[in-house]
Enzyme design. Sequence first.
Site, PDB file in Angstrom:
ATOM      1  N   TYR A  60      89.148  48.909  63.415  1.00  0.00           N
ATOM      2  CA  TYR A  60      87.819  49.488  63.213  1.00  0.00           C
ATOM      3  C   TYR A  60      86.802  48.363  63.394  1.00  0.00           C
ATOM      4  O   TYR A  60      87.111  47.327  63.979  1.00  0.00           O
ATOM      5  CB  TYR A  60      87.825  50.137  61.807  1.00  0.00           C
ATOM      6  CG  TYR A  60      86.696  51.087  61.525  1.00  0.00           C
ATOM      7  CD1 TYR A  60      86.458  52.188  62.338  1.00  0.00           C
ATOM      8  CD2 TYR A  60      85.846  50.881  60.438  1.00  0.00           C
ATOM      9  CE1 TYR A  60      85.414  53.057  62.064  1.00  0.00           C
ATOM     10  CE2 TYR A  60      84.807  51.746  60.159  1.00  0.00           C
ATOM     11  CZ  TYR A  60      84.590  52.834  60.980  1.00  0.00           C
ATOM     12  OH  TYR A  60      83.558  53.698  60.716  1.00  0.00           O
ATOM     13  N   LYS A  85      88.411  55.885  64.833  1.00  0.00           N
ATOM     14  CA  LYS A  85      88.011  56.783  63.737  1.00  0.00           C
ATOM     15  C   LYS A  85      89.206  57.632  63.299  1.00  0.00           C
ATOM     16  O   LYS A  85      89.439  57.848  62.111  1.00  0.00           O
ATOM     17  CB  LYS A  85      86.870  57.707  64.192  1.00  0.00           C
ATOM     18  CG  LYS A  85      85.546  56.990  64.443  1.00  0.00           C
ATOM     19  CD  LYS A  85      84.710  56.892  63.189  1.00  0.00           C
ATOM     20  CE  LYS A  85      83.463  56.051  63.419  1.00  0.00           C
ATOM     21  NZ  LYS A  85      82.668  55.832  62.215  1.00  0.00           N
TER      22      LYS A  85
HETATM   23  C1  LIG Z   1      80.264  53.192  61.706  1.00  0.00           C
HETATM   24  C2  LIG Z   1      79.698  53.948  62.810  1.00  0.00           C
HETATM   25  O1  LIG Z   1      79.941  55.136  62.932  1.00  0.00           O
HETATM   26  C3  LIG Z   1      78.854  53.278  63.755  1.00  0.00           C
HETATM   27  O2  LIG Z   1      78.543  52.104  63.580  1.00  0.00           O
HETATM   28  O3  LIG Z   1      78.462  53.952  64.713  1.00  0.00           O
HETATM   29 MG   LIG Z   2      79.440  55.837  64.838  1.00  0.00          MG
END
Ligand SMILES: CC(=O)C(=O)O
Ligand SMILES: [Mg+2]
Length: 567
Positions: A104, A175
């Site tokens: 992530y 995600k």
């Molecule tokens: C965390 C997220 O969804 C973004 O930074 O777009």
């Molecule tokens: Mg995002």
Amino acid sequence: MADPAKDTVCVPAALSGYQILCDPRLNKGTAFSDEERDRFGLHGLLPPNVATMDGQIARRLTALRSFSTDVERYSFLRDLQDTNETLFYGLLSNNVKELLPIVYTPTVGAGCRHFSQLFRRPRGVFLSLPHRAHIRQILANPHFDRTEVIVVTDGERILGLGDQGVGGMGIPIGKLALYTACGGIAPATALPIFLDVGTDNEYILKDPLYVGWRHSRVRGQEYDDFIEDFIAAVHERWPHVMLQWEDFAKSNATRLLERYRDRLCTFNDDIQGTAAVATGTLLSAINVTGVPLTEQRIAVFGAGSAGCGIAALIMAAMIDAGLPAREAARRFYLVDRDGLLLEGMPDIASFQRPFLQPRDAVASWQRSGDRIGLLDVIENAKPTALIGVSAQTNAFNETVVRAMAAHNKHPIIFPLSNPVSCAEADPADVERWSEGRAVIGTGSPFPPLMRGGESFSVDQTNNSYIFPGVGLGAVATQAARITDTMFMAAAKALAELSPAKRNPQANLLPPVTALRDVAISIAVAVGKQAVAEGLTSGVTADTVEAAVHAKMWTARYRPYRRAGAND
Ligand SMILES: CC(=O)C(=O)O
Ligand SMILES: [Mg+2]
Ligand SMILES: NC(=O)C1=CN([C@@H]2O[C@H](COP(=O)(O)OP(=O)(O)OC[C@H]3O[C@@H](n4cnc5c(N)ncnc54)[C@H](OP(=O)(O)O)[C@@H]3O)[C@@H](O)[C@H]2O)C=CC1
């Protein structure tokens, strides 16, 4: 205790042993038992030692740690995910703190940038505009039969990195990895989708290795028609699916959400998920600052999808807490590229409109130039909280932070932009410039701070605290829609879990190692809200919790038998 009969995996009779090893959903690698090796003809295809999952995890962790860069670690983990999903999730779930920053933010951003170089095996669905006529046929693939949760992007606003073309597929994949590791969504039911409408990133278009559609971004009616075809096909194929819009550009994010939110079970993570984590964390911060919600003044830097989503949910919370709506609206100072959003400004988007400050409210303000910049807002409005969702590195500089600290005993400062390279501030600087008084939350992980001679972790105020629970709650209750009040329930459930609620010196959020428990609490709160709104089928408020637990998948090897065999 799992029912052994139900817990056994039925392997299709037609699959050879080699095919089983090549299927990431079925593969156990060296952990196939001797009986399974007999049954599926695996002897000789594997080294003879039968491993345990713990042993496999230890081996993979050793290999992972031997790499010198995070992109190499990302690539290694992506390969493992595409080779043996169960082991990937076992490894991730047991090592969330170490591996979350790889699968992530921040490393997933680099993964998106390197997507074409790293691409090896298929995962998810790539729908490109030239294949628009074949969407139904592509989605009909039996591999996707069990789909319950979709994360979709068109790659135009990937984190704060902008247009990454097909590289944006890294985000739905990342995600959904969290959906499974933290939200217990079974991997076979999670489908990442990339809508390839081209890219306007010149660098990518010239890259000979680029694997996406080499074309400028299609916009306007043709884009809208493509999205419409996509949604119609999704709805037809999986009428109860939950679909999450992710990292769409400001010009599309809100309008697509508005167009489709009453047609299927759907939400936009950047608008609504981010709003819920920011609101929940702000409610937690009140335990530290002692300033009640109804007395907060909020400056938001970056009035795009996330910024306006955050402002809308905090405003709703203020109204819930008893502040009249008109007064609540005056508590928000949204600063965009052209400065503070003001009534009468040109090019105001519909989603920014609720937050325009009246001209007469700022008429007497001292200002440094023609436009009202962030520092002018801080000096004049004296906000209690400053939230950054602008992707502008170091926008919260020393002057800005010191100004916030001059007006507040405990300024709330949340540089939420991702990845680390786009954060509005480094929390170590915020800590120093505020003389240790700021209440800090960041979008990406940062090293711990030293407070009173002790290490203090920085709260990762990221929508990963919200979306796994919202998704789990929605699918467990078969919610027909996802409403803003369900996100309010999620925000309040998150605030209830705040360590600062019991000890104001403690963190605002539970640690990332507790994300699975956070997801359960949020799923239950969201599910109960869905029941209260009459959006569910087959559950009552009393059965939501059991439905949530029953839905959760864990990474462990189940015994296999051949379909049709009765042993
Ligand atoms: C965390 C997220 O969804 C973004 O930074 O777009
Ligand atoms: Mg995002
Ligand atoms: N922590 C979390 O959970 C989340 C963090 N984010 C992060 O927030 C950031 C923004 O996301 P999102 O809202 O979807 O993106 P948007 O593009 O919708 O919004 C960003 C806004 O910032 C504005 N902006 C750009 N430069 C400046 C500047 N110099 N001064 C003031 N405003 C400026 C943009 O204007 P313009 O359009 O004119 O460039 C735009 O309105 C990203 O970095 C993303 O990673 C997003 C979701 C979740």
